[in-house]
Design an enzyme around this catalytic site. Structure first.
Site, PDB file in Angstrom:
ATOM      1  N   ASP A 180       0.859  -1.187   0.000  1.00  0.00           N
ATOM      2  CA  ASP A 180       0.000   0.000   0.000  1.00  0.00           C
ATOM      3  C   ASP A 180       0.896   1.239   0.000  1.00  0.00           C
ATOM      4  OD1 ASP A 180      -3.140   0.672   1.562  1.00  0.00           O
ATOM      5  OD2 ASP A 180      -1.710   2.176   0.887  1.00  0.00           O
ATOM      6  N   ASP A 199      -3.642   2.068  -5.330  1.00  0.00           N
ATOM      7  CA  ASP A 199      -2.353   2.058  -4.625  1.00  0.00           C
ATOM      8  C   ASP A 199      -2.165   0.838  -3.726  1.00  0.00           C
ATOM      9  OD1 ASP A 199      -3.944   2.674  -2.346  1.00  0.00           O
ATOM     10  OD2 ASP A 199      -2.300   3.835  -1.491  1.00  0.00           O
ATOM     11  N   GLU A 200      -2.984  -0.163  -3.926  1.00  0.00           N
ATOM     12  CA  GLU A 200      -2.978  -1.267  -2.974  1.00  0.00           C
ATOM     13  C   GLU A 200      -3.233  -2.588  -3.685  1.00  0.00           C
ATOM     14  OE1 GLU A 200      -6.168  -0.620  -0.231  1.00  0.00           O
ATOM     15  OE2 GLU A 200      -5.797  -2.502   0.817  1.00  0.00           O
TER      16      GLU A 200
END
Ligand code: TTP
Ligand code: MG
Length: 445
Positions: free
Chosen positions: A13, A107-108
């Protein structure tokens, strides 16, 4: 229980993602509080840099509150193309580790290291893989990411959360319970506020508390499947596979109620809230979708679902809400409903790639609401509900003489630009007439 015996599930993340990209591309903002989100009167915070979090600024907070808490921050509208480009590089690095990557948002993602070419998945080796990955990302896109690794998705995600910011945590096999049990039940997948409130009545706050409740009791309280699954999760038994397919096909939100609900006003309010929530998730995942589905489980457990498809993809909360409410109308809810869900599928990439995105504005009873469903023309919608969209704080511009920069602020027929880029030192500020022919929005990738 079989279960994984090595920490082969990796979760990554990016730290303060949108804000980190802004600080990368705007050297004068490095080390300073940066708040990204909707800048209009009803805007909400998408994210805040860690410097701004010190002042209590959080994602999803009304922007007005963020301004009150941290008035000296830089307030920026999002630059989604920059986030998406960064995301692409990050995801490519993850795919270099394994063919099995499950993105959860821009983003993860989860990575199944066991599906990659990693003969040694000992703690030391996984730690080395994670550190190498973090270094590669730092080098490639100049943002920091935190990594967790463990024997399950639940623990890997908890580990990366613990590692934040800019860290790495590997939970050794056998060490899951001491890590998991002190935490709030809310860390478990599927435990939202409703379930948390239900089990709080048993005196359960932490996962450790939960682990002491007999399975039968949880099944009695929550139903068979949720009760069993929660019981397993509380013992750190989570064998859910990493799935590269599933993640982006559809996004939905659903809720089971403590009692059957028949009140039409309440049902409409619930559907509205879920529609807003689902569009918020869509936006976070960088997606839009065309098909809206409403799911309802009636008092007698029959489950109905109704779908409708829009002419074009949308990520607009009002469009989704309006359609979902129409679908609700088609269902006979007179005898009560025990579960409702709203989903969006047929996902595509962002409809609008520009800076004028309205997605971070929460839905409201906007008078322009009837046109709001012009999903295909979100730009026009945005113009209808916002003033002065030409120079948005944070946007990339280029000046014929000064070169590339970004909008620092505008108003009173003026626009102030800071001339710097990711590769320059902090640069100077100049103010222009807002119709200066030498100044133009920069085309982004
Ligand atoms: P997160 O990973 O939840 O948050 P973050 O990366 O900003 O911070 P950290 O991971 O270090 O805690 O979300 C990723 C991006 O998604 C975030 O930068 C902005 C966006 N986002 C929203 O727009 N609204 C939200 O409510 C959240 C939580 C995130
Ligand atoms: Mg993040």
């Amino acid at each position: 229980m079989s279960g994984r015996t090595q920490p082969s599930v990796l979760h990554l993340d990016v730290d303060a993602f949108f804000a980190a990209v802004e600080q990368r591309d705007k050297p004068s903002l490095r080390g300073r509080p940066v708040i990204v989100g909707g800048l209009g009167p009803r805007g909400v915070v998408s994210t805040a840099s860690y410097e701004a979090r010190v002042f209590g600024v959080r994602s999803a907070m009304p922007m007005s509150q963020a301004r009150a808490r941290c008035p000296h921050a830089a307030f920026l509208a999002g630059r989604f193309s920059a986030y998406r480009a960064t995301s692409r590089v990050v995801m490519d690095e993850l795919r270099a580790l394994s063919t099995l990557v499950e993105p959860l948002s821009l983003d993860e993602a989860f990575v199944d290291l066991a599906a990659g070419d990693h003969p040694d998945l000992s703690v030391a080796s996984v730690r080395a893989i994670g550190e190498r990955l973090r270094a590669t990302i730092r080098h490639q896109v100049r943002v920091t990411a935190s990594v967790g690794a463990a024997t399950s998705k639940t623990l890997a995600k908890i580990a990366s959360e613990k590692a934040k910011p800019d860290g790495l945590v590997v939970v050794e096999s056998g060490n899951e319970l001491p890590v998991l049990h002190p935490l709030s039940v809310r860390v478990l997948p599927g435990v939202g506020p409703v379930t948390a409130a239900q089990i709080a009545r048993l005196g359960v706050k932490t996962v450790g508390d939960l682990a002491r409740i007999p399975e039968d009791e949880l099944v009695g309280l929550l139903g068979k499947a949720p009760g069993r699954s929660l019981f397993q999760l509380a013992q750190a038994r989570d064998e859910r596979p990493i799935s590269s397919e599933r993640a982006s096909k559809s996004i939905s939100v659903e809720d089971t109620f403590d009692r059957d609900i028949a009140d039409p006003a309440l049902l409409s309010a619930l559907v509205t809230r879920m529609s807003e929530k689902v569009t918020e998730r869509l936006a976070r995942a960088g997606h839009s979708g065309r098909t809206i589905t409403l799911k309802a489980r009636l008092h007698d457990f029959t489950t109905l679902s109704r779908s409708a498809t829009l002419p074009g993809p949308t990520d607009d909360a009002r469009a989704v809400t309006r359609l979902a409410l129409q679908l609700l109308d088609e269902i006979d809810t007179a005898d009560g409903v025990r579960l409702l869900g709203v989903g969006v599928s047929g996902l595509s990439d962002w409809v609008q790639d520009d800076l004028l995105s309205a997605v971070w504005e929460p839905a409201g009873d906007d008078p322009a609401g009837d046109e709001a469903t012009a999903a295909v023309d979100a730009g026009a919608l945005d113009t209808a509900v916002h003033q002065d969209q030409r120079w948005v704080p944070g946007m990339d511009v280029v000046h014929a003489r000064h070169g590339p920069g970004w909008v620092w602020g505008s108003g009173l027929s003026r626009v102030t630009v800071r001339f710097e880029t990711a590769d320059t030192p902090p640069g100077p500020v100049h103010t222009f007439a807002d119709d200066d022919p030498d100044l133009a929005p920069a085309s982004t990738t």
